[in-house]
Design an enzyme around this catalytic site. Structure first.
Site, PDB file in Angstrom:
ATOM      1  N   TYR A  53       0.990  -1.030  -0.075  1.00 64.48           N
ATOM      2  CA  TYR A  53      -0.291   0.189   0.219  1.00 64.48           C
ATOM      3  C   TYR A  53       0.880   1.174  -0.030  1.00 64.48           C
ATOM      4  O   TYR A  53       1.256   1.776   1.087  1.00 64.48           O
ATOM      5  CB  TYR A  53      -0.947   0.118   1.117  1.00 64.48           C
ATOM      6  CG  TYR A  53      -2.076  -1.256   1.020  1.00 64.48           C
ATOM      7  CD1 TYR A  53      -2.450  -1.904   0.103  1.00 64.48           C
ATOM      8  CD2 TYR A  53      -2.739  -1.602   2.167  1.00 64.48           C
ATOM      9  CE1 TYR A  53      -3.004  -3.037  -0.220  1.00 64.48           C
ATOM     10  CE2 TYR A  53      -3.762  -2.543   2.154  1.00 64.48           C
ATOM     11  CZ  TYR A  53      -3.907  -3.075   1.021  1.00 64.48           C
ATOM     12  OH  TYR A  53      -4.841  -3.979   0.919  1.00 64.48           O
ATOM     13  N   HIS A 129      -0.594 -12.292   0.376  1.00 69.25           N
ATOM     14  CA  HIS A 129      -1.634 -11.363  -0.369  1.00 69.25           C
ATOM     15  C   HIS A 129      -2.339 -11.941  -1.614  1.00 69.25           C
ATOM     16  O   HIS A 129      -3.582 -11.782  -1.560  1.00 69.25           O
ATOM     17  CB  HIS A 129      -0.884 -10.081  -0.869  1.00 69.25           C
ATOM     18  CG  HIS A 129      -1.632  -8.722  -1.000  1.00 69.25           C
ATOM     19  ND1 HIS A 129      -1.099  -7.693  -0.687  1.00 69.25           N
ATOM     20  CD2 HIS A 129      -2.763  -8.732  -1.146  1.00 69.25           C
ATOM     21  CE1 HIS A 129      -1.950  -6.695  -0.815  1.00 69.25           C
ATOM     22  NE2 HIS A 129      -3.062  -7.265  -1.147  1.00 69.25           N
ATOM     23  N   SER A 209     -12.705  -4.391   0.014  1.00 65.07           N
ATOM     24  CA  SER A 209     -13.635  -3.395  -0.553  1.00 65.07           C
ATOM     25  C   SER A 209     -15.103  -3.858  -0.254  1.00 65.07           C
ATOM     26  O   SER A 209     -15.814  -3.955  -1.286  1.00 65.07           O
ATOM     27  CB  SER A 209     -13.377  -3.508  -2.037  1.00 65.07           C
ATOM     28  OG  SER A 209     -11.950  -2.990  -2.383  1.00 65.07           O
ATOM     29  N   PRO A 210     -15.260  -3.977   1.031  1.00 62.07           N
ATOM     30  CA  PRO A 210     -16.642  -4.231   1.350  1.00 62.07           C
ATOM     31  C   PRO A 210     -17.644  -3.251   0.890  1.00 62.07           C
ATOM     32  O   PRO A 210     -18.942  -3.476   0.935  1.00 62.07           O
ATOM     33  CB  PRO A 210     -16.756  -4.315   2.832  1.00 62.07           C
ATOM     34  CG  PRO A 210     -15.398  -3.323   3.278  1.00 62.07           C
ATOM     35  CD  PRO A 210     -14.443  -3.665   1.990  1.00 62.07           C
ATOM     36  N   LEU A 211     -17.378  -2.229   0.435  1.00 64.53           N
ATOM     37  CA  LEU A 211     -18.229  -0.994   0.009  1.00 64.53           C
ATOM     38  C   LEU A 211     -18.171  -0.818  -1.542  1.00 64.53           C
ATOM     39  O   LEU A 211     -18.721  -0.037  -2.191  1.00 64.53           O
ATOM     40  CB  LEU A 211     -18.018   0.320   0.735  1.00 64.53           C
ATOM     41  CG  LEU A 211     -18.156   0.276   2.178  1.00 64.53           C
ATOM     42  CD1 LEU A 211     -17.654   1.532   2.905  1.00 64.53           C
ATOM     43  CD2 LEU A 211     -19.534  -0.152   2.589  1.00 64.53           C
ATOM     44  N   GLY A 212     -17.503  -1.756  -1.936  1.00 60.73           N
ATOM     45  CA  GLY A 212     -17.391  -1.649  -3.713  1.00 60.73           C
ATOM     46  C   GLY A 212     -16.094  -1.240  -4.108  1.00 60.73           C
ATOM     47  O   GLY A 212     -15.930  -1.247  -5.358  1.00 60.73           O
ATOM     48  N   GLY A 213     -15.409  -0.744  -3.245  1.00 60.24           N
ATOM     49  CA  GLY A 213     -13.951  -0.227  -3.619  1.00 60.24           C
ATOM     50  C   GLY A 213     -13.783   1.342  -3.586  1.00 60.24           C
ATOM     51  O   GLY A 213     -15.105   2.010  -3.408  1.00 60.24           O
ATOM     52  N   SER A 216     -16.047   3.288  -5.766  1.00 60.87           N
ATOM     53  CA  SER A 216     -17.367   2.984  -5.964  1.00 60.87           C
ATOM     54  C   SER A 216     -18.333   3.292  -4.702  1.00 60.87           C
ATOM     55  O   SER A 216     -19.433   3.416  -4.688  1.00 60.87           O
ATOM     56  CB  SER A 216     -17.701   1.966  -6.358  1.00 60.87           C
ATOM     57  OG  SER A 216     -17.168   1.470  -7.616  1.00 60.87           O
ATOM     58  N   ALA A 217     -17.593   3.359  -3.594  1.00 62.18           N
ATOM     59  CA  ALA A 217     -18.101   3.363  -2.233  1.00 62.18           C
ATOM     60  C   ALA A 217     -19.421   4.434  -1.983  1.00 62.18           C
ATOM     61  O   ALA A 217     -20.170   4.291  -1.568  1.00 62.18           O
ATOM     62  CB  ALA A 217     -17.184   3.458  -1.072  1.00 62.18           C
TER      63      ALA A 217
HETATM   64  N1  LIG Z   1      -6.547  -8.478  -0.209  1.00 58.77           N
HETATM   65  C1  LIG Z   1      -6.412  -7.500  -1.082  1.00 58.77           C
HETATM   66  O1  LIG Z   1      -6.225  -7.997  -2.353  1.00 58.77           O
HETATM   67  C2  LIG Z   1      -7.158  -6.213  -1.056  1.00 58.77           C
HETATM   68  C3  LIG Z   1      -7.625  -5.435  -2.225  1.00 58.77           C
HETATM   69  C4  LIG Z   1      -8.169  -4.216  -1.885  1.00 58.77           C
HETATM   70  C5  LIG Z   1      -8.395  -3.654  -0.700  1.00 58.77           C
HETATM   71  N2  LIG Z   1      -7.807  -4.463   0.452  1.00 58.77           N
HETATM   72  C6  LIG Z   1      -8.152  -4.140   1.849  1.00 58.77           C
HETATM   73  O2  LIG Z   1      -9.580  -3.817   1.983  1.00 58.77           O
HETATM   74  C7  LIG Z   1      -9.699  -2.486   2.522  1.00 58.77           C
HETATM   75  C8  LIG Z   1     -11.010  -2.054   2.049  1.00 58.77           C
HETATM   76  O3  LIG Z   1     -11.376  -1.931   0.743  1.00 58.77           O
HETATM   77  P1  LIG Z   1     -11.049  -0.540  -0.115  1.00 58.77           P
HETATM   78  O4  LIG Z   1     -10.388   0.401   0.792  1.00 58.77           O
HETATM   79  O5  LIG Z   1     -10.285  -0.668  -1.458  1.00 58.77           O
HETATM   80  O6  LIG Z   1     -12.774  -0.309  -0.320  1.00 58.77           O
HETATM   81  P2  LIG Z   1     -14.039  -0.007   0.386  1.00 58.77           P
HETATM   82  O7  LIG Z   1     -13.546  -0.231   1.838  1.00 58.77           O
HETATM   83  O8  LIG Z   1     -14.988  -0.630  -0.457  1.00 58.77           O
HETATM   84  O9  LIG Z   1     -13.911   1.609   0.023  1.00 58.77           O
HETATM   85  C9  LIG Z   1     -13.231   2.291   0.559  1.00 58.77           C
HETATM   86  C10 LIG Z   1     -13.737   3.916   0.594  1.00 58.77           C
HETATM   87  O10 LIG Z   1     -15.008   3.943   1.117  1.00 58.77           O
HETATM   88  C11 LIG Z   1     -15.244   5.051   1.696  1.00 58.77           C
HETATM   89  N3  LIG Z   1     -16.094   4.902   2.921  1.00 58.77           N
HETATM   90  C12 LIG Z   1     -15.716   4.189   3.900  1.00 58.77           C
HETATM   91  N4  LIG Z   1     -16.801   4.160   4.814  1.00 58.77           N
HETATM   92  C13 LIG Z   1     -17.790   4.684   4.438  1.00 58.77           C
HETATM   93  C14 LIG Z   1     -19.182   5.281   4.884  1.00 58.77           C
HETATM   94  N5  LIG Z   1     -19.506   4.802   5.998  1.00 58.77           N
HETATM   95  N6  LIG Z   1     -19.898   6.106   3.967  1.00 58.77           N
HETATM   96  C15 LIG Z   1     -19.355   6.525   2.775  1.00 58.77           C
HETATM   97  N7  LIG Z   1     -18.092   6.180   2.498  1.00 58.77           N
HETATM   98  C16 LIG Z   1     -17.442   5.468   3.003  1.00 58.77           C
HETATM   99  C17 LIG Z   1     -14.043   5.693   1.961  1.00 58.77           C
HETATM  100  O11 LIG Z   1     -14.051   7.015   1.665  1.00 58.77           O
HETATM  101  P3  LIG Z   1     -12.955   8.174   2.256  1.00 58.77           P
HETATM  102  O12 LIG Z   1     -11.417   7.576   1.795  1.00 58.77           O
HETATM  103  O13 LIG Z   1     -13.170   9.454   1.627  1.00 58.77           O
HETATM  104  O14 LIG Z   1     -12.744   8.028   3.823  1.00 58.77           O
HETATM  105  C18 LIG Z   1     -13.024   4.976   1.551  1.00 58.77           C
HETATM  106  O15 LIG Z   1     -12.248   5.305   0.363  1.00 58.77           O
HETATM  107  C19 LIG Z   1      -8.605  -1.774   1.938  1.00 58.77           C
HETATM  108  O16 LIG Z   1      -8.441  -0.579   2.517  1.00 58.77           O
HETATM  109  C20 LIG Z   1      -7.486  -2.696   2.165  1.00 58.77           C
HETATM  110  O17 LIG Z   1      -7.154  -2.620   3.461  1.00 58.77           O
HETATM  111  C21 LIG Z   1      -7.246  -5.733   0.441  1.00 58.77           C
END
Ligand SMILES: NC(=O)c1ccc[n+]([C@@H]2O[C@H](COP(=O)([O-])OP(=O)(O)OC[C@H]3O[C@@H](n4cnc5c(N)ncnc54)[C@H](OP(=O)(O)O)[C@@H]3O)[C@@H](O)[C@H]2O)c1
Length: 290
Positions: A53, A129, A209-213, A216-217
């Site tokens: 990251y 990973h 990416s539990p919110l779609g990434g 897209s979140a």
């Molecule tokens: N293992 C893997 O291959 C892999 C791949 C991808 C991700 N990950 C892990 O999974 C984590 C989560 O995935 P992600 O960050 O890609 O995507 P995500 O959690 O689906 O979406 C992240 C975005 O959601 C926004 N958000 C969070 N909470 C919210 C809420 N309550 N209301 C509105 N918007 C909200 C944040 O905005 P703001 O930035 O504006 O706060 C953030 O940028 C990563 O951070 C990483 O640790 C792992």
């Protein structure tokens, strides 16, 4: 906050994903540290990171690990129960698709470098990973076995694994596989098979990416209107409904929503208190990715 378990360690039912604080589009360090502190203040005790990251093609491997370690050091409250889960085996040598390296010798060195950046003697949870097609999966998992046995890591997990790989990893680890981190959200549901297997095997399932990434979140409620409708009935955001729906799938599920603003994680953690009714869960299950 409501607790769930990884291995035999109790953690908050909602974790914090560190990726948005370190990859392209990241905010300044002060805001990121405020976000991590807000999470800790709200009772989050699981923070997910990875050595990869960081900005692509920049010489800053471990940017997010260093950031999290700094935020924890500077936090005035008690952090003794906080688990930092990191990962190795993915790299960002250039913009574009991320590269993989599952070579066991590389993974062992990468884990030791992560421990150093995190400032710990042993990493709480180390996750392989992503499978490297150039390296037999058993060899890469063998590195996790050695890291556990040598005390470099306390717990071992895998990420982006299919059902066969989950079974294989757990067997090679002698039953010591504690977590699987796969993509899962209203938009991306094809990991449901792995989620069900983790439930059966009592292994923590961390939807990424539990919110779609990241990109897209914010649109979750307009893309999937049913999540917005249920949210209105409960007085919560569609994002909170998505996390509550994931939590309702199984007691092994621990979503790790990413955030780079305190408001985001403070909203997300409220999902742990939302109780969806069976008929609401059915309606949300029936929503199809658009
Ligand atoms: N293992 C893997 O291959 C892999 C791949 C991808 C991700 N990950 C892990 O999974 C984590 C989560 O995935 P992600 O960050 O890609 O995507 P995500 O959690 O689906 O979406 C992240 C975005 O959601 C926004 N958000 C969070 N909470 C919210 C809420 N309550 N209301 C509105 N918007 C909200 C944040 O905005 P703001 O930035 O504006 O706060 C953030 O940028 C990563 O951070 C990483 O640790 C792992």
């Amino acid at each position: 906050m409501k607790q769930r378990v990884i291995g035999d360690v109790s953690v908050s039912a909602i974790g914090l994903g560190g990726m948005p604080m370190s990859i392209e589009g990241r905010k300044d360090e002060r805001q990121s540290i405020a976000t991590i502190h807000a999470a800790l203040e709200a009772g989050v005790t699981l923070i997910d990171t990875a050595d990869a990251y960081h900005l692509a093609a920049h010489d800053e491997v471990g940017h997010n690990e260093l950031l999290i370690a700094k935020a924890i050091r500077e936090y005035k409250g008690d952090t003794s129960g906080v688990i930092v889960a990191t990962k190795g085996g993915h790299l960002r040598p250039e913009p574009g698709p991320w590269a993989q390296n599952g070579d066991p010798a590389y993974l062992k060195e990468a884990a030791k470098a992560s421990a150093k950046r995190l400032g710990v003697d042993a990493i709480d949870l180390y996750q392989y990973h992503r499978p490297d097609p150039k390296v037999p999966y058993a060899d890469s998992i063998g590195a996790l076995v050695e890291l556990l046995d040598e005390g470099v890591i306390k717990m071992a997990g895998i990420s982006n694994a299919n059902v066969d790989q989950i079974r294989e990893a757990n067997e090679i680890l002698g039953g010591r596989l504690v977590s699987v981190q796969n993509q899962f959200s209203p938009k991306f549901r094809s990991s449901e098979e792995e989620l069900v297997l983790c439930d059966e095997m009592n292994i923590a399932f961390l939807p990424w990416s539990p919110l779609g990434g990241i990109s897209s979140a914010a649109d979750l409620g307009s893309t999937f209107e049913e999540f917005a409708r249920v949210g209105r009935d409960h007085g919560v955001s569609p994002q909170v409904v998505a996390l509550a729906w994931e939590l309702a799938k199984s007691d092994v599920v621990i979503p790790i929503p990413g955030a780079s603003r305190p408001q985001s994680i403070l909203d997300s953690v409220t999902a742990a208190t939302v109780k969806l009714r069976p008929e609401e869960i059915e309606r949300l299950d029936a929503v199809h990715a658009e």
